[in-house]
Design an enzyme around this catalytic site. Structure first.
Site, PDB file in Angstrom:
ATOM      1  N   TYR A 260     -19.861  10.431  11.559  1.00 62.31           N
ATOM      2  CA  TYR A 260     -19.641  11.563  12.469  1.00 62.31           C
ATOM      3  C   TYR A 260     -18.452  12.403  12.005  1.00 62.31           C
ATOM      4  CZ  TYR A 260     -22.867   9.228  15.723  1.00 62.31           C
ATOM      5  OH  TYR A 260     -23.949   8.629  16.297  1.00 62.31           O
TER       6      TYR A 260
ATOM      7  N   HIS B 183     -26.487   1.801  11.361  1.00 58.49           N
ATOM      8  CA  HIS B 183     -26.848   3.120  11.891  1.00 58.49           C
ATOM      9  C   HIS B 183     -28.326   3.441  11.720  1.00 58.49           C
ATOM     10  CE1 HIS B 183     -24.794   7.244  12.700  1.00 58.49           C
ATOM     11  NE2 HIS B 183     -25.943   7.157  13.331  1.00 58.49           N
TER      12      HIS B 183
ATOM     13  N   SER C 198     -29.503   0.479  15.168  1.00 60.55           N
ATOM     14  CA  SER C 198     -29.882   1.792  15.683  1.00 60.55           C
ATOM     15  C   SER C 198     -31.045   2.313  14.850  1.00 60.55           C
ATOM     16  CB  SER C 198     -28.683   2.738  15.583  1.00 60.55           C
ATOM     17  OG  SER C 198     -29.021   4.009  16.074  1.00 60.55           O
TER      18      SER C 198
ATOM     19  N   GLN D  16     -29.988   1.005  19.492  1.00 62.43           N
ATOM     20  CA  GLN D  16     -29.723   2.406  19.862  1.00 62.43           C
ATOM     21  C   GLN D  16     -30.803   3.327  19.293  1.00 62.43           C
ATOM     22  OE1 GLN D  16     -26.297   5.720  19.027  1.00 62.43           O
ATOM     23  NE2 GLN D  16     -25.540   3.676  19.435  1.00 62.43           N
TER      24      GLN D  16
HETATM   25  N1  NAP Z   1     -27.680   6.461  16.463  1.00 64.72           N
HETATM   26  C1  NAP Z   1     -28.009   7.680  16.099  1.00 64.72           C
HETATM   27  O1  NAP Z   1     -28.719   7.900  15.109  1.00 64.72           O
HETATM   28  C2  NAP Z   1     -27.501   8.825  16.919  1.00 64.72           C
HETATM   29  C3  NAP Z   1     -27.980  10.131  16.699  1.00 64.72           C
HETATM   30  C4  NAP Z   1     -27.494  11.161  17.514  1.00 64.72           C
HETATM   31  C5  NAP Z   1     -26.578  10.869  18.528  1.00 64.72           C
HETATM   32  N2  NAP Z   1     -26.130   9.589  18.699  1.00 64.72           N
HETATM   33  C6  NAP Z   1     -25.174   9.232  19.785  1.00 64.72           C
HETATM   34  O2  NAP Z   1     -25.589   9.842  20.983  1.00 64.72           O
HETATM   35  C7  NAP Z   1     -24.501  10.590  21.529  1.00 64.72           C
HETATM   36  C8  NAP Z   1     -25.018  11.710  22.364  1.00 64.72           C
HETATM   37  O3  NAP Z   1     -25.797  12.605  21.587  1.00 64.72           O
HETATM   38  P1  NAP Z   1     -25.889  14.139  21.994  1.00 64.72           P
HETATM   39  O4  NAP Z   1     -24.551  14.777  21.895  1.00 64.72           O
HETATM   40  O5  NAP Z   1     -27.010  14.732  21.249  1.00 64.72           O
HETATM   41  O6  NAP Z   1     -26.240  13.946  23.562  1.00 64.72           O
HETATM   42  P2  NAP Z   1     -26.906  14.849  24.683  1.00 64.72           P
HETATM   43  O7  NAP Z   1     -26.159  14.457  25.925  1.00 64.72           O
HETATM   44  O8  NAP Z   1     -28.378  14.716  24.644  1.00 64.72           O
HETATM   45  O9  NAP Z   1     -26.578  16.356  24.297  1.00 64.72           O
HETATM   46  C9  NAP Z   1     -25.297  16.906  24.405  1.00 64.72           C
HETATM   47  C10 NAP Z   1     -25.411  18.356  23.993  1.00 64.72           C
HETATM   48  O10 NAP Z   1     -26.145  19.070  24.984  1.00 64.72           O
HETATM   49  C11 NAP Z   1     -25.379  20.200  25.387  1.00 64.72           C
HETATM   50  N3  NAP Z   1     -25.684  20.556  26.767  1.00 64.72           N
HETATM   51  C12 NAP Z   1     -26.299  21.694  27.151  1.00 64.72           C
HETATM   52  N4  NAP Z   1     -26.421  21.749  28.468  1.00 64.72           N
HETATM   53  C13 NAP Z   1     -25.885  20.624  28.972  1.00 64.72           C
HETATM   54  C14 NAP Z   1     -25.717  20.112  30.287  1.00 64.72           C
HETATM   55  N5  NAP Z   1     -26.127  20.763  31.364  1.00 64.72           N
HETATM   56  N6  NAP Z   1     -25.140  18.914  30.432  1.00 64.72           N
HETATM   57  C15 NAP Z   1     -24.715  18.233  29.352  1.00 64.72           C
HETATM   58  N7  NAP Z   1     -24.834  18.673  28.063  1.00 64.72           N
HETATM   59  C16 NAP Z   1     -25.416  19.867  27.878  1.00 64.72           C
HETATM   60  C17 NAP Z   1     -23.932  19.772  25.157  1.00 64.72           C
HETATM   61  O11 NAP Z   1     -23.132  20.949  25.055  1.00 64.72           O
HETATM   62  P3  NAP Z   1     -21.576  20.933  25.507  1.00 64.72           P
HETATM   63  O12 NAP Z   1     -20.859  19.980  24.618  1.00 64.72           O
HETATM   64  O13 NAP Z   1     -21.181  22.362  25.274  1.00 64.72           O
HETATM   65  O14 NAP Z   1     -21.519  20.561  26.953  1.00 64.72           O
HETATM   66  C18 NAP Z   1     -24.053  19.035  23.856  1.00 64.72           C
HETATM   67  O15 NAP Z   1     -24.097  19.933  22.757  1.00 64.72           O
HETATM   68  C19 NAP Z   1     -23.691  10.981  20.277  1.00 64.72           C
HETATM   69  O16 NAP Z   1     -22.374  11.359  20.565  1.00 64.72           O
HETATM   70  C20 NAP Z   1     -23.755   9.710  19.480  1.00 64.72           C
HETATM   71  O17 NAP Z   1     -22.816   8.774  19.972  1.00 64.72           O
HETATM   72  C21 NAP Z   1     -26.582   8.573  17.920  1.00 64.72           C
END
Ligand code: NAP
Length: 300
Positions: free
Chosen positions: A45, A128, A158, A180
């Site tokens: 990340y 991962h 994951s 995950q």
């Molecule tokens: N294992 C893997 O391969 C893998 C892959 C991807 C992610 N992950 C994990 O999953 C976590 C979450 O992923 P993600 O960031 O894609 O999660 P998410 O909660 O699905 O999406 C968050 C994104 O949505 C936006 N968003 C738009 N409207 C929103 C609302 N009403 N409420 C909340 N968010 C809103 C956020 O913007 P704002 O920030 O501007 O609010 C942010 O850019 C990562 O941090 C990581 O730890 C793991």
């Protein structure tokens, strides 16, 4: 060994290195104050293409390790934080390869993660993505070795298929604690492809990445199906006096496998909004209405 209590909601650090008005400290504190226990990061990340590398102290010039370094800074400034969180990281993505789960690589990757996170151990270490050249017995020996050395308290994977989980589990002395996969109303495959079933079979906690489809659930819908999902979310939100994101999270929380959504927003008010989704209890009717909207056709 006593099983770690991961809580019901986690905070994800994938986007921690993106420019933001709120400090990293503020975001992590907000998540912990809301009762989130698990803080999920990964060594990759922060990585961008080498031309656009962000300069973060402790990270590589291409940004690899950036999110861990920021979280490590946050812990170093306020050491009491370390005991308030279940600290999870991941390794095994090795650009430009793409994946490496060999003992040689993972051993040095874990050491580098610990150094950036400014800690002697992580609570959860996750592979991962599956490295297709994995020798499962060798990977199990590597991971068990991390636990025996006291550098890792629990193990996870994951993006593994159910068969890959079973193959690794067959060799591990330390049973896997978590898996995950991507799970949301945007990515619903895990409900029917055996992913959540293998978690139930082997006692793994499912951690849902991108639980809001990285925000896709809120964008202008580009398919009939996504329009139907948004309408179903709207309808449910009105009935529960909740927001769309809370309903989308409540949909995951309602599943009996005990899915823990990993919240990804960088906006403190949205972290709080997500935490309040724990108060919403969806009925069986609510759940299937949302699922069928995403499926695009009735259940057989
Ligand atoms: N294992 C893997 O391969 C893998 C892959 C991807 C992610 N992950 C994990 O999953 C976590 C979450 O992923 P993600 O960031 O894609 O999660 P998410 O909660 O699905 O999406 C968050 C994104 O949505 C936006 N968003 C738009 N409207 C929103 C609302 N009403 N409420 C909340 N968010 C809103 C956020 O913007 P704002 O920030 O501007 O609010 C942010 O850019 C990562 O941090 C990581 O730890 C793991």
């Amino acid at each position: 060994m006593k099983k770690l209590n991961l809580g019901r909601m986690a905070y994800g650090c994938w986007r921690l290195t993106e420019p933001n008005e709120s400090s990293v400290q503020h975001r992590i504190h907000t998540a912990l104050d809301m009762g989130f226990k698990l803080i999920d990061t990964a060594d990759i990340y922060g990585f961008t293409d080498p031309e656009r590398g962000v300069m973060i102290n402790g990270a590589d010039p291409d940004g690899f390790g950036g999110a861990e370094a920021l979280l490590g800074d946050c812990i170093a400034r306020d050491p009491a934080l370390r005991d308030r969180m279940i600290l999870a990281t991941k390794g095994g993505i090795r650009p430009p390869l793409p994946y490496d789960s060999s003992q040689h690589y993972l051993t040095q990757a874990l050491e580098a993660s610990l150094k950036r996170l400014r800690t002697n151990y992580v609570d959860l270490y996750q592979i991962h993505r599956p490295d297709l050249l994995t020798d499962y017995a060798a990977l199990a020996e590597t991971l068990d070795g991390f636990v025996i050395a006291g550098k890792v308290r629990a193990l996870g994977v994951s993006n593994f298929t159910p068969h890959q989980i079973r193959a690794l589990s067959a060799h591990l002395k330390t049973p896997l604690l978590s898996h995950q996969p991507e799970i949301s109303l945007w990515a619903t495959e895990s409900f029917e492809d055996g992913t959540l079933d293998i978690c139930a079979e082997l006692g793994l906690t499912p951690l849902a990445w991108s639980p809001l489809g990285s925000g896709a659930l809120f964008r202008t819908p580009d398919t009939k199906q996504m329009k139907a999902v948004q309408e179903a979310l709207d309808d449910c939100a009105v009935r529960h006096d909740a927001t769309l994101s809370q309903i989308a999270l409540a949909f995951l929380l309602a599943h009996p496998s005990g899915i823990i959504p990993i919240i990804g927003t960088q906006t403190p008010t949205r972290i709080k909004e997500a935490g309040s989704a724990l108060e919403i209890k969806l009925s069986r009717e609510d759940w299937y209405a949302l699922y069928i909207a995403r499926r695009g056709e009735p259940m057989p």
